[in-house]
Motif scaffolding. Structure first.
Motif, PDB file in Angstrom:
ATOM      1  N   GLU A   1       0.795  -1.222   0.000  1.00  0.00           N
ATOM      2  CA  GLU A   1       0.000   0.000   0.000  1.00  0.00           C
ATOM      3  C   GLU A   1       0.834   1.281   0.000  1.00  0.00           C
ATOM      4  O   GLU A   1       0.458   2.275  -0.640  1.00  0.00           O
ATOM      5  CB  GLU A   1      -0.980   0.006   1.180  1.00  0.00           C
ATOM      6  CG  GLU A   1      -0.365  -0.230   2.546  1.00  0.00           C
ATOM      7  CD  GLU A   1      -0.309  -1.711   2.951  1.00  0.00           C
ATOM      8  OE1 GLU A   1      -0.165  -1.974   4.161  1.00  0.00           O
ATOM      9  OE2 GLU A   1      -0.407  -2.600   2.071  1.00  0.00           O
ATOM     10  N   HIS A   2       1.986   1.287   0.680  1.00  0.00           N
ATOM     11  CA  HIS A   2       2.765   2.526   0.765  1.00  0.00           C
ATOM     12  C   HIS A   2       3.491   2.828  -0.543  1.00  0.00           C
ATOM     13  O   HIS A   2       3.570   3.993  -0.951  1.00  0.00           O
ATOM     14  CB  HIS A   2       3.767   2.463   1.917  1.00  0.00           C
ATOM     15  CG  HIS A   2       3.138   2.254   3.251  1.00  0.00           C
ATOM     16  ND1 HIS A   2       3.871   1.968   4.384  1.00  0.00           N
ATOM     17  CD2 HIS A   2       1.835   2.283   3.653  1.00  0.00           C
ATOM     18  CE1 HIS A   2       3.051   1.828   5.419  1.00  0.00           C
ATOM     19  NE2 HIS A   2       1.812   2.007   4.993  1.00  0.00           N
TER      20      HIS A   2
ATOM     21  N   ALA B   1       0.783   3.994  -2.995  1.00  0.00           N
ATOM     22  CA  ALA B   1       0.387   5.378  -2.732  1.00  0.00           C
ATOM     23  C   ALA B   1       1.436   6.347  -3.273  1.00  0.00           C
ATOM     24  O   ALA B   1       1.093   7.391  -3.847  1.00  0.00           O
ATOM     25  CB  ALA B   1       0.188   5.598  -1.233  1.00  0.00           C
TER      26      ALA B   1
ATOM     27  N   SER C   1       5.204   6.801   3.156  1.00  0.00           N
ATOM     28  CA  SER C   1       5.567   6.766   1.733  1.00  0.00           C
ATOM     29  C   SER C   1       6.690   7.733   1.392  1.00  0.00           C
ATOM     30  O   SER C   1       7.160   7.750   0.252  1.00  0.00           O
ATOM     31  CB  SER C   1       4.343   7.121   0.868  1.00  0.00           C
ATOM     32  OG  SER C   1       3.380   6.110   0.886  1.00  0.00           O
TER      33      SER C   1
ATOM     34  N   GLY D   1      -3.285   4.336  -1.774  1.00  0.00           N
ATOM     35  CA  GLY D   1      -2.580   3.176  -2.291  1.00  0.00           C
ATOM     36  C   GLY D   1      -3.523   2.072  -2.716  1.00  0.00           C
ATOM     37  O   GLY D   1      -3.356   1.470  -3.788  1.00  0.00           O
TER      38      GLY D   1
END
Length: 306
Positions: free
Chosen positions: A77-78, A81, A107, A242
């Protein structure tokens, strides 16, 4: 227009949950490629995994994608994103382990490197997903919803019994570099009791006070305290961007998350694409590009401490 990196970006670190050392290289990719992962540590016929909503499989506390052969990458997810927030539409991510490195828990290390390397504009329009009618999913008190809007907006609300977090809410338009300025440095967070429980179950083995904000009894245990007074809700918005980027293109719509997490946001995307009347694909170019996340962002947009 679509973008990719000018050259490869290299990241090394530990997986948050596995605790395993990993090396990850984000390579430029041709127009209309999208984002793909490739496991370089496995001698298999199909090491490629699409970073796409329909490749997400159930996982605890993170977003995990897998291909039909069962090859997977977790905690994406990071990095997703960061790619979306920097308007990087095409990339091949080679990784020699099962989990993306956690780095500082936000991030910003990815964003900083991407902006230092720079982007290459590609001769192809961005294909966005315009939400044309509301779609909503619920699970208990948690809600995730998409509604029509001219650009991507994120509206998030959280409510924790922990006094140092409490109730927080924030709304942002993701246009014009807002992700880089407002969200990219916000770290993952948890309670000390959660850490103890996760480790007892073989998770969070790579977690430290340096790569997560840990709360206990109204106090912030991580050195230096919070980067923002409302860092937890900002991080939930980071996660949401993300997870929404797995739609396969930028979303033009308003996302509302109330106590929502990775699984619920993925359920929302599945509900959206299950209803052909709820969305349409549109080619975006010219001045409309400015409505997309990351368009026009530059290094000066990075938070001061980055």
């Amino acid at each position: 227009m679509q973008n990719t990196l000018k050259s490869a970006a290299v990241f090394t670190g530990l997986g948050l949950h596995s605790g395993e050392a990993v090396r990850m290289v984000v390579h430029p990719a041709p127009a209309d490629t999208g984002v793909w992962f490739r496991r370089t540590d496995l001698d298999l016929a199909d090491p490629l995994i699409p970073a796409r909503w329909d490749a997400v499989v159930p996982s605890k506390l993170c977003t995990l994608v897998a291909n039909p052969s069962g090859v997977s990458v977790s905690t994406i997810e990071h990095i997703m994103a960061a790619l979306a927030g920097c308007a990087i539409h095409n990339a091949l991510i080679e990784i020699d382990g099962p989990e993306v490195p956690i780095l500082d828990g936000s991030s910003v290390p990815f964003v900083q490197t991407f902006l230092e390397i720079g982007l290459r504009v590609q001769e192809a329009p961005v294909r966005a997903i315009r939400v044309v009618k509301p779609v909503e999913v619920r699970e208990g008190e948690a809600v995730a919803r998409l509604e029509p809007s001219d650009n991507l907006e994120i509206d998030f609300r959280i409510d924790f019994a922990e006094a140092a977090i409490g109730r927080q809410e924030k709304h942002l338009s993701m246009a014009n570099g807002a992700f880089v300025r407002e969200l990219c440095d916000s770290r993952t967070f948890c309670l000390q009791a959660d850490v103890d429980r996760m480790r007892a179950n073989g998770l969070a083995l790579g977690g430290t006070l340096e790569n997560a904000v840990v709360f206990e009894d109204g106090e912030v245990l991580s050195p230096g305290g919070l980067r923002h007074d409302d860092e937890p809700v900002r991080h939930k918005m980071l996660d949401a961007l993300g997870d929404l980027s797995l739609a396969g293109g930028p979303i033009l719509g308003r996302y509302t998350g109330i106590r929502a997490g990775h699984a619920l946001t993925n359920r929302l995307l599945r509900a959206l694409f299950a209803d052909a009347s709820a969305y349409r694909f549109v080619d975006v170019g010219g001045m409309t590009d400015r409505k997309l996340p990351g368009m026009g962002v530059h290094r000066g947009d990075l938070p001061v401490h980055a």
